[in-house]
Design a protein around this motif. Structure first.
Motif, PDB file in Angstrom:
ATOM      1  N   ASP B 148      18.072 -33.090  10.114  1.00 28.02           N
ATOM      2  CA  ASP B 148      17.874 -34.271  10.957  1.00 28.02           C
ATOM      3  C   ASP B 148      18.985 -34.397  11.996  1.00 28.02           C
ATOM      4  O   ASP B 148      18.744 -34.838  13.131  1.00 28.02           O
ATOM      5  CB  ASP B 148      17.813 -35.533  10.084  1.00 28.02           C
ATOM      6  CG  ASP B 148      16.496 -35.611   9.328  1.00 28.02           C
ATOM      7  OD1 ASP B 148      15.545 -34.897   9.715  1.00 28.02           O
ATOM      8  OD2 ASP B 148      16.415 -36.376   8.350  1.00 28.02           O
ATOM      9  N   LEU B 149      20.180 -34.011  11.608  1.00 28.77           N
ATOM     10  CA  LEU B 149      21.280 -34.084  12.561  1.00 28.77           C
ATOM     11  C   LEU B 149      21.068 -33.107  13.717  1.00 28.77           C
ATOM     12  O   LEU B 149      21.366 -33.421  14.872  1.00 28.77           O
ATOM     13  CB  LEU B 149      22.609 -33.791  11.870  1.00 28.77           C
ATOM     14  CG  LEU B 149      22.967 -34.772  10.738  1.00 28.77           C
ATOM     15  CD1 LEU B 149      24.281 -34.363  10.087  1.00 28.77           C
ATOM     16  CD2 LEU B 149      23.063 -36.198  11.281  1.00 28.77           C
ATOM     17  N   TYR B 150      20.581 -31.923  13.389  1.00 29.03           N
ATOM     18  CA  TYR B 150      20.242 -30.960  14.444  1.00 29.03           C
ATOM     19  C   TYR B 150      19.219 -31.577  15.393  1.00 29.03           C
ATOM     20  O   TYR B 150      19.331 -31.497  16.613  1.00 29.03           O
ATOM     21  CB  TYR B 150      19.648 -29.685  13.854  1.00 29.03           C
ATOM     22  CG  TYR B 150      20.669 -28.636  13.454  1.00 29.03           C
ATOM     23  CD1 TYR B 150      21.085 -27.665  14.361  1.00 29.03           C
ATOM     24  CD2 TYR B 150      21.177 -28.610  12.173  1.00 29.03           C
ATOM     25  CE1 TYR B 150      21.993 -26.694  13.989  1.00 29.03           C
ATOM     26  CE2 TYR B 150      22.080 -27.648  11.794  1.00 29.03           C
ATOM     27  CZ  TYR B 150      22.496 -26.683  12.706  1.00 29.03           C
ATOM     28  OH  TYR B 150      23.389 -25.733  12.344  1.00 29.03           O
ATOM     29  N   ILE B 151      18.200 -32.188  14.789  1.00 30.04           N
ATOM     30  CA  ILE B 151      17.136 -32.759  15.620  1.00 30.04           C
ATOM     31  C   ILE B 151      17.704 -33.830  16.548  1.00 30.04           C
ATOM     32  O   ILE B 151      17.420 -33.873  17.762  1.00 30.04           O
ATOM     33  CB  ILE B 151      16.018 -33.318  14.726  1.00 30.04           C
ATOM     34  CG1 ILE B 151      15.289 -32.145  14.038  1.00 30.04           C
ATOM     35  CG2 ILE B 151      15.029 -34.141  15.546  1.00 30.04           C
ATOM     36  CD1 ILE B 151      14.304 -32.581  12.974  1.00 30.04           C
ATOM     37  N   ASP B 152      18.556 -34.693  15.989  1.00 28.91           N
ATOM     38  CA  ASP B 152      19.153 -35.748  16.803  1.00 28.91           C
ATOM     39  C   ASP B 152      19.957 -35.147  17.966  1.00 28.91           C
ATOM     40  O   ASP B 152      19.847 -35.591  19.112  1.00 28.91           O
ATOM     41  CB  ASP B 152      20.087 -36.609  15.934  1.00 28.91           C
ATOM     42  CG  ASP B 152      19.310 -37.417  14.907  1.00 28.91           C
ATOM     43  OD1 ASP B 152      18.055 -37.521  15.046  1.00 28.91           O
ATOM     44  OD2 ASP B 152      19.927 -37.931  13.955  1.00 28.91           O
ATOM     45  N   ARG B 153      20.721 -34.116  17.636  1.00 29.87           N
ATOM     46  CA  ARG B 153      21.558 -33.517  18.677  1.00 29.87           C
ATOM     47  C   ARG B 153      20.696 -32.866  19.766  1.00 29.87           C
ATOM     48  O   ARG B 153      21.000 -32.955  20.967  1.00 29.87           O
ATOM     49  CB  ARG B 153      22.474 -32.463  18.031  1.00 29.87           C
ATOM     50  CG  ARG B 153      23.465 -31.817  18.993  1.00 29.87           C
ATOM     51  CD  ARG B 153      24.483 -32.848  19.519  1.00 29.87           C
ATOM     52  NE  ARG B 153      25.325 -32.305  20.578  1.00 29.87           N
ATOM     53  CZ  ARG B 153      24.947 -32.187  21.863  1.00 29.87           C
ATOM     54  NH1 ARG B 153      23.734 -32.583  22.227  1.00 29.87           N
ATOM     55  NH2 ARG B 153      25.792 -31.721  22.764  1.00 29.87           N
ATOM     56  N   LEU B 154      19.600 -32.219  19.308  1.00 28.25           N
ATOM     57  CA  LEU B 154      18.717 -31.590  20.292  1.00 28.25           C
ATOM     58  C   LEU B 154      18.051 -32.646  21.168  1.00 28.25           C
ATOM     59  O   LEU B 154      17.878 -32.459  22.385  1.00 28.25           O
ATOM     60  CB  LEU B 154      17.664 -30.727  19.586  1.00 28.25           C
ATOM     61  CG  LEU B 154      18.192 -29.373  19.075  1.00 28.25           C
ATOM     62  CD1 LEU B 154      17.172 -28.697  18.158  1.00 28.25           C
ATOM     63  CD2 LEU B 154      18.532 -28.452  20.262  1.00 28.25           C
ATOM     64  N   ARG B 155      17.691 -33.755  20.583  1.00 33.03           N
ATOM     65  CA  ARG B 155      17.079 -34.843  21.357  1.00 33.03           C
ATOM     66  C   ARG B 155      18.066 -35.366  22.395  1.00 33.03           C
ATOM     67  O   ARG B 155      17.703 -35.612  23.562  1.00 33.03           O
ATOM     68  CB  ARG B 155      16.649 -35.995  20.426  1.00 33.03           C
ATOM     69  CG  ARG B 155      15.467 -35.647  19.550  1.00 33.03           C
ATOM     70  CD  ARG B 155      14.316 -36.667  19.734  1.00 33.03           C
ATOM     71  NE  ARG B 155      13.099 -36.166  19.099  1.00 33.03           N
ATOM     72  CZ  ARG B 155      12.810 -36.311  17.797  1.00 33.03           C
ATOM     73  NH1 ARG B 155      13.634 -36.967  16.993  1.00 33.03           N
ATOM     74  NH2 ARG B 155      11.689 -35.820  17.313  1.00 33.03           N
ATOM     75  N   ALA B 156      19.313 -35.507  21.956  1.00 31.42           N
ATOM     76  CA  ALA B 156      20.341 -35.953  22.909  1.00 31.42           C
ATOM     77  C   ALA B 156      20.467 -34.957  24.060  1.00 31.42           C
ATOM     78  O   ALA B 156      20.604 -35.338  25.226  1.00 31.42           O
ATOM     79  CB  ALA B 156      21.688 -36.104  22.185  1.00 31.42           C
ATOM     80  N   ALA B 157      20.387 -33.682  23.722  1.00 28.87           N
ATOM     81  CA  ALA B 157      20.480 -32.654  24.757  1.00 28.87           C
ATOM     82  C   ALA B 157      19.284 -32.739  25.709  1.00 28.87           C
ATOM     83  O   ALA B 157      19.410 -32.530  26.914  1.00 28.87           O
ATOM     84  CB  ALA B 157      20.566 -31.267  24.111  1.00 28.87           C
ATOM     85  N   GLN B 158      18.126 -33.026  25.149  1.00 31.62           N
ATOM     86  CA  GLN B 158      16.958 -33.214  26.012  1.00 31.62           C
ATOM     87  C   GLN B 158      17.186 -34.378  26.958  1.00 31.62           C
ATOM     88  O   GLN B 158      16.913 -34.299  28.160  1.00 31.62           O
ATOM     89  CB  GLN B 158      15.704 -33.462  25.155  1.00 31.62           C
ATOM     90  CG  GLN B 158      15.104 -32.174  24.592  1.00 31.62           C
ATOM     91  CD  GLN B 158      13.881 -32.419  23.734  1.00 31.62           C
ATOM     92  OE1 GLN B 158      13.866 -33.383  22.949  1.00 31.62           O
ATOM     93  NE2 GLN B 158      12.871 -31.564  23.875  1.00 31.62           N
ATOM     94  N   ASP B 159      17.732 -35.488  26.409  1.00 30.54           N
ATOM     95  CA  ASP B 159      17.995 -36.665  27.246  1.00 30.54           C
ATOM     96  C   ASP B 159      18.983 -36.318  28.358  1.00 30.54           C
ATOM     97  O   ASP B 159      18.895 -36.821  29.473  1.00 30.54           O
ATOM     98  CB  ASP B 159      18.566 -37.807  26.389  1.00 30.54           C
ATOM     99  CG  ASP B 159      17.529 -38.320  25.396  1.00 30.54           C
ATOM    100  OD1 ASP B 159      16.332 -37.999  25.569  1.00 30.54           O
ATOM    101  OD2 ASP B 159      17.917 -39.003  24.423  1.00 30.54           O
TER     102      ASP B 159
END
Lengths: 210, 210, 210, 210
Positions: B148-159
């Motif tokens: 989940d932390l990976y996913i959050d970080r990837l989402r932040a990168a998308q943003d």
DNA sequence: ATCTAAACGAGACGGTACGTCCTGTCTTTCG
DNA sequence: CGAAAGACAGGACGTACCGTCTCGTTTAGAT
């Protein structure tokens, strides 16, 4: 008269004479092992059970194999070879790398969903995780031939300018294969053609915007 | 995290009263289980052996756990929590996605090379491959939090515009993690910082030339 | 003495041709069987072990003998004949019955204390106790010849008026022999010349006062 | 907590706690062992067979007994005690030694002709011939009590002047018992009341004329 | 002197039982 | 009542032999 087996130093055992080996028993053991693994699962598959089902003495198994995993590996290898047929290993090369890899991965997906392959190969994979020696054998005998085809195809793509020349194909192929293998082994997501198609697209073009 | 299954109405069994449970025994069992797995390997680790080493009656294990794998999973979970410390799960966000992921993967590599983690988690992974229910529990309890932390970080990168918006982070993270996991589990190559660095680069920028 | 059963019409088997039999193998089997029984005891003596030690195929044993006990019986019989020499069976007759019987019994005692005789003959006796057919063969081939000599000697003593005429020699000889055999087989007392001398005196003159 | 069994130095095993022993299992094992020996014979009676017939795990047998012979000895001892009843061991003394001994021997003959006694005791006797330790146990537990009664009766006869005072009763009793036992074990003649009557007469009055 | 059929050594085979180990349940005793 | 202890029924393990059945290879009698 000589107890051959010159390849191995024969630590204690007299080494059986493989020329006298019963082909019928071997086949029966392969069939029984694969059937039992599919029917009752790997942990409940026992050497006694295989022997009983194959109509074979236990010693005939212990004479030729060192463990349940060893039997199953050979049985599965034999199955794979029989299924693959006489012209086994090829990889399509239409010039379109993405399409070719997607095609191969879709075939892999289909195999993963066939219990005849799924159950034994899961069992072997699991055993290989814990038993390093068996794991290496598995990789060498079962997986390496396929992986080499990937590498060849990727090299061809590099020559055609479709893959950057500094890419190491050995690592690159893991971007296609490992996520699929992982999902399959760990049940972490659905195994579908859509998924592998996406995998190929992501891997080829990267996550970052161009 | 609860051990016993309060959700199930206990069809036949009286269901033990967890408030009277001996904390000392639980700790001793965890320690014995982890030590044995590291010392003699998972297959030779037996419930009897754990009980004997923990100075505990077998029934005390059967009362609270359903299988050897169950004991080990809890023991390992407990170990992971204790090691992680009170503030467990964070993922760096310096703004540089590549650097952040490389850092986390390097830590993962280091853990994979620590036998205290390697041996038990291999054993659990192997068990999960063959036992689907356990596999799902493993993923949910041990892996999902990190994923989940990976996913959050990837989402932040998308943003932040560093990852294409149409990318599914759930699949994207597999490009980083699965090749590493697969290499580790199957001994198909060295586990090093160089390797994971390359993985991140390949995954972010793709194999095809720009 | 013939080994194969010419009396039986061989219901299923082709009946081997004894004229082509290998004398060398027979000797080797006898020697191996006797040596193994003395060295490791009868129960741990196996047909496989005899074959291996004799440098002989198992089938060569199964071709000519029907069981381990059968092999051992012949081997022991052969040993007994070789030891006894060309003029085997005689019984002294000095006119003094007591002295003659004491002498023979003393020789028997000495033989019972020789492991080369003790171990195999114990084994055979034990087998004969449980296997009636073998027991009868044993008695007929190994013991009857000696017993007949006792009977002859007792008859001569009756003719000489040293034994009451109404005595049945077949029963009378048991008074000498059976207590000794019993002590020997069941370890119920020391086996000595004094003991057998006493036995002869008791048996000849009875327990009751005259 | 102490691992008792102070009589033996307990070389390696932890020594089971006999206070927790299952009486039901013991009885079932005795019954199964005796029944099997009578039905299929001693050599074909196996520990696995006893366990299966008794509805007992093999380990329960191995926990308490060291061998098939050991099981059978206890089972037979138990049978003998139950048959003998609460007032087991007596020897008649009517003043007529010959009649008393004849009576006891006739009872022995009858027992030898009862398969329930014959088969197990033959098997034990055979085993004791080859296994000295077991043989001594057998003699001590099964035979000595009866033999002592013979000795007592013979001593009483000596006191009454019916047996010469210089006779050793320990040897004298063998004149009665050993010929019978030997005939029985070796099938060397019929076992009948006439035979034992003759034995008593011969032994008491001797073979020589008065 | 050659041929040929058998006995031979070797040992793989289908089996049975061994004695050990572990499982999961049950029972006893203690705190 | 929870827990330590461990006996229990059950069953798989890997080993040792059983008795049968091929395999080549002697070997001895008949040709």
């Amino acid at each position: 008269m000589a107890v051959q087996k010159p390849t191995q130093p024969a630590p204690g055992k007299p080494a059986p004479d493989s020329t006298r080996r019963s082909e019928k028993s071997r086949r029966a053991i392969y069939d029984a092992a694969l059937a039992l693994v599919v029917e009752v699962g790997y942990p409940k598959t026992t050497i006694e059970g295989i022997a009983a089902r194959a109509g074979v003495g236990k010693q005939t198994i212990y004479r030729w194999w060192s463990s349940k995993a060893d039997v199953l590996m050979e049985a599965f290898l034999d199955l794979a070879l029989r299924e693959a047929g006489p012209a086994p290993y090829t990889f399509p090369d239409t010039g379109d790398l993405a399409a070719d890899v997607k095609g191969v991965l879709r075939a892999t997906v289909d195999q993963m969903n066939d219990p005849r392959f799924d159950v034994p190969s899961r069992a072997l994979a699991a055993e290989g995780v814990v038993n390093e020696q068996l794991g290496r054998e598995l990789v060498a005998k079962l997986m390496q031939p396929s992986l080499d085809l990937y590498i060849d195809r990727l090299r061809a793509a590099q020559d055609a300018g479709q893959v950057r020349p500094e890419i190491d194909p050995r690592i690159a192929l893991e971007l296609f294969i490992s996520p699929l293998a992982q999902r399959w082994l760990q049940h972490t997501g659905p195994i579908s053609h859509e998924y592998t198609d996406a995998l190929v697209d992501y891997a080829l073009h990267g996550l970052a915007p161009r």
